[in-house]
Design a protein around this motif. Structure first.
Motif, PDB file in Angstrom:
ATOM      1  N   GLY A   7      33.426  47.879  38.968  1.00 44.82           N
ATOM      2  CA  GLY A   7      33.497  46.758  37.882  1.00 44.82           C
ATOM      3  C   GLY A   7      32.267  45.899  38.385  1.00 44.82           C
ATOM      4  O   GLY A   7      32.101  44.649  38.011  1.00 44.82           O
ATOM      5  N   GLY A  15      29.940  44.260  35.836  1.00 43.78           N
ATOM      6  CA  GLY A  15      30.481  43.062  35.218  1.00 43.78           C
ATOM      7  C   GLY A  15      30.130  41.657  35.576  1.00 43.78           C
ATOM      8  O   GLY A  15      29.398  41.323  36.561  1.00 43.78           O
ATOM      9  N   LEU A  16      30.665  40.553  34.942  1.00 45.75           N
ATOM     10  CA  LEU A  16      30.294  39.108  35.204  1.00 45.75           C
ATOM     11  C   LEU A  16      30.790  38.949  36.855  1.00 45.75           C
ATOM     12  O   LEU A  16      29.819  38.368  37.426  1.00 45.75           O
ATOM     13  N   GLY A  51      31.711  41.093  39.058  1.00 51.69           N
ATOM     14  CA  GLY A  51      31.194  42.131  39.960  1.00 51.69           C
ATOM     15  C   GLY A  51      29.999  41.790  40.444  1.00 51.69           C
ATOM     16  O   GLY A  51      29.481  41.960  41.522  1.00 51.69           O
ATOM     17  N   VAL A  73      40.359  31.165  34.066  1.00 43.92           N
ATOM     18  CA  VAL A  73      39.208  31.242  33.236  1.00 43.92           C
ATOM     19  C   VAL A  73      37.894  30.785  34.187  1.00 43.92           C
ATOM     20  O   VAL A  73      37.731  29.998  34.713  1.00 43.92           O
TER      21      VAL A  73
HETATM   22  N1  LIG Z   1      36.069  36.506  33.595  1.00 42.36           N
HETATM   23  C1  LIG Z   1      37.290  35.926  33.577  1.00 42.36           C
HETATM   24  O1  LIG Z   1      37.289  34.686  33.239  1.00 42.36           O
HETATM   25  C2  LIG Z   1      38.325  36.510  34.052  1.00 42.36           C
HETATM   26  C3  LIG Z   1      39.652  35.844  34.334  1.00 42.36           C
HETATM   27  C4  LIG Z   1      40.533  36.400  34.662  1.00 42.36           C
HETATM   28  C5  LIG Z   1      40.755  37.794  34.953  1.00 42.36           C
HETATM   29  N2  LIG Z   1      39.438  38.502  34.814  1.00 42.36           N
HETATM   30  C6  LIG Z   1      39.796  40.021  34.937  1.00 42.36           C
HETATM   31  O2  LIG Z   1      38.691  40.287  36.138  1.00 42.36           O
HETATM   32  C7  LIG Z   1      38.102  41.517  36.010  1.00 42.36           C
HETATM   33  C8  LIG Z   1      36.563  41.646  35.810  1.00 42.36           C
HETATM   34  O3  LIG Z   1      36.121  40.399  34.901  1.00 42.36           O
HETATM   35  P1  LIG Z   1      34.591  40.269  34.340  1.00 42.36           P
HETATM   36  O4  LIG Z   1      34.642  38.928  33.607  1.00 42.36           O
HETATM   37  O5  LIG Z   1      33.616  40.646  35.447  1.00 42.36           O
HETATM   38  O6  LIG Z   1      34.680  41.420  33.308  1.00 42.36           O
HETATM   39  P2  LIG Z   1      33.369  42.009  32.469  1.00 42.36           P
HETATM   40  O7  LIG Z   1      32.261  41.191  32.643  1.00 42.36           O
HETATM   41  O8  LIG Z   1      33.860  42.569  31.100  1.00 42.36           O
HETATM   42  O9  LIG Z   1      33.398  43.490  33.365  1.00 42.36           O
HETATM   43  C9  LIG Z   1      34.174  44.215  33.513  1.00 42.36           C
HETATM   44  C10 LIG Z   1      33.857  45.705  34.040  1.00 42.36           C
HETATM   45  O10 LIG Z   1      34.835  46.594  34.008  1.00 42.36           O
HETATM   46  C11 LIG Z   1      34.369  47.931  33.740  1.00 42.36           C
HETATM   47  N3  LIG Z   1      34.612  48.364  32.364  1.00 42.36           N
HETATM   48  C12 LIG Z   1      34.330  47.928  31.154  1.00 42.36           C
HETATM   49  N4  LIG Z   1      34.954  48.835  30.267  1.00 42.36           N
HETATM   50  C13 LIG Z   1      35.811  49.672  31.048  1.00 42.36           C
HETATM   51  C14 LIG Z   1      36.768  50.936  30.596  1.00 42.36           C
HETATM   52  N5  LIG Z   1      36.842  51.250  29.303  1.00 42.36           N
HETATM   53  N6  LIG Z   1      37.157  51.391  31.524  1.00 42.36           N
HETATM   54  C15 LIG Z   1      36.921  51.020  32.829  1.00 42.36           C
HETATM   55  N7  LIG Z   1      36.165  50.065  33.412  1.00 42.36           N
HETATM   56  C16 LIG Z   1      35.608  49.422  32.459  1.00 42.36           C
HETATM   57  C17 LIG Z   1      32.589  47.687  33.733  1.00 42.36           C
HETATM   58  O11 LIG Z   1      32.234  47.947  35.001  1.00 42.36           O
HETATM   59  P3  LIG Z   1      31.560  49.441  35.111  1.00 42.36           P
HETATM   60  O12 LIG Z   1      30.688  49.722  33.943  1.00 42.36           O
HETATM   61  O13 LIG Z   1      30.682  49.168  36.505  1.00 42.36           O
HETATM   62  O14 LIG Z   1      32.527  50.483  35.517  1.00 42.36           O
HETATM   63  C18 LIG Z   1      32.609  46.266  33.353  1.00 42.36           C
HETATM   64  O15 LIG Z   1      31.436  45.696  33.956  1.00 42.36           O
HETATM   65  C19 LIG Z   1      38.873  42.070  34.594  1.00 42.36           C
HETATM   66  O16 LIG Z   1      39.890  42.966  34.782  1.00 42.36           O
HETATM   67  C20 LIG Z   1      39.369  40.579  33.897  1.00 42.36           C
HETATM   68  O17 LIG Z   1      40.254  40.823  32.889  1.00 42.36           O
HETATM   69  C21 LIG Z   1      38.357  38.015  34.498  1.00 42.36           C
END
Ligand SMILES: NC(=O)c1ccc[n+]([C@@H]2O[C@H](COP(=O)([O-])OP(=O)(O)OC[C@H]3O[C@@H](n4cnc5c(N)ncnc54)[C@H](OP(=O)(O)O)[C@@H]3O)[C@@H](O)[C@H]2O)c1
Length: 298
Positions: A7, A10-11, A13, A164
């Motif tokens: 990941g 992503g935001l 990562g 969040v």
């Molecule tokens: N941002 C928040 O406020 C927050 C809060 C609590 C928990 N989280 C959790 O933390 C994790 C990362 O959050 P984030 O905000 O960085 O999310 P994000 O920006 O949406 O990035 C998530 C990453 O997941 C991968 N992904 C996307 N679609 C996918 C699919 N169909 N199958 C497998 N992988 C997929 C992609 O990475 P690749 O293309 O490199 O594989 C993407 O960059 C998530 O699980 C999210 O639910 C986030």
């Protein structure tokens, strides 16, 4: 330390990879797209459960951050399957892969969320609080459980229950900001629901602590020590934007527009505290919401 990150686009990562590289760590990316071919890239295919396991031998740590965005509109059956596959299945695939290595990593840090606790009103929630009910709580429980093969192998496993994440680059704040800057923001529903939040810089430092502190394991609440109600969040964001926020969003409208998604995220209350981070001596750079927002928006 050689660290593999999934990941990574992503935001969270991308911020974590930049930080770790700036600190001199060797960082490899676990990617689904086969567009880059180099030693720093490892491929996996989640639907078929395949990983380039040869490239995983000898890693010191794995950070796992995949997941289809939960906040983009109504939750259809198809979307729910994608939420599950990209979290529970992906975690199981990776956990099984590292558990099967001859030289497994010392630590597996895997994403989870405060959604684990469900809708809990004013109750103060620590890592040992029981899980709640609903789709998100079930998802988070299964997501965390999927790390068990790695733990059974003796790998230190940390599941990061994130609130969040405040960043301008994405997530909830990036969506809210244009609305608040236009002066048409407002409380959501009653505004009494608690929101647990963390600034992206503190989040990245908390991940770093989990990587290097061998005493940290199991679930870790990654939230600032001062969760706020939605009404307080609204007032603070409006103040930082120097705009009024007098347009409340009624519950009935949210339910019509977003259904279950609204009930489980925007209207759900989780007052979560960072118990283990506190016990580990972690110092927040931005413990108060107004400081975090002023820093992010400056
Ligand atoms: N941002 C928040 O406020 C927050 C809060 C609590 C928990 N989280 C959790 O933390 C994790 C990362 O959050 P984030 O905000 O960085 O999310 P994000 O920006 O949406 O990035 C998530 C990453 O997941 C991968 N992904 C996307 N679609 C996918 C699919 N169909 N199958 C497998 N992988 C997929 C992609 O990475 P690749 O293309 O490199 O594989 C993407 O960059 C998530 O699980 C999210 O639910 C986030």
């Amino acid at each position: 330390m050689k660290i593999l990150v999934s990941g990574s686009t992503g935001l969270i990562g991308s911020a974590l990879v930049s930080f770790l590289r700036s600190q001199g760590y060797e960082v490899a990316r676990l990617m689904r797209e086969r567009s880059v071919r180099d030693e720093q890239t490892v491929y996996w295919d989640i639907p078929s459960g395949t990983v380039e396991t040869g490239k995983l031998e000898g890693l010191d740590a794995v950070v796992h951050l995949t997941g289809v965005n939960l906040g983009a509109g109504r939750w259809t059956v198809k979307k729910k399957t994608a939420f599950h596959e990209s979290r529970v299945k992906a975690t199981r695939v990776l956990s099984d892969a590292i558990a099967g290595l001859e030289r497994p990593p010392g630590v597996f840090v895997s994403a989870s969320a405060v959604g684990y606790y469900g809708n809990r009103g004013n109750e103060v929630l620590y890592e040992d609080s029981p899980s709640g009910t609903g789709f998100l709580a079930d998802l988070c429980r299964q997501w965390e459980d999927a790390t068990k093969p790695a733990a059974a192998k003796g790998i230190r496993v940390v599941t990061t229950r994130m609130g969040v994440v405040l960043s301008l680059r994405g997530g909830a704040l990036a969506k809210l900001l244009p609305i608040f800057r236009l002066g048409i923001g407002g409380t959501v529903g009653s505004g009494d629901q608690y929101m647990s939040w963390i600034g992206i810089d503190d989040l990245v430092l908390a991940f770093h602590l989990c990587l290097i502190n061998e005493n940290v394991d199991g679930p870790v609440n990654m939230v600032a020590p001062n969760p706020v109600t939605n009404a307080e969040f609204t007032r603070t964001l409006a103040r930082v934007c120097r705009r009024p926020a007098v347009f409340p969003v009624p519950v009935w409208l949210l339910k019509i527009l977003f259904g279950e998604m609204a009930e489980e995220t925007l209207l759900s209350s989780a007052r979560v505290l960072p118990g283990k981070l506190h016990d580990s001596g972690f110092t927040f750079r931005f413990p108060e919401l107004h400081e975090a927002l002023e820093y992010v928006l400056k």
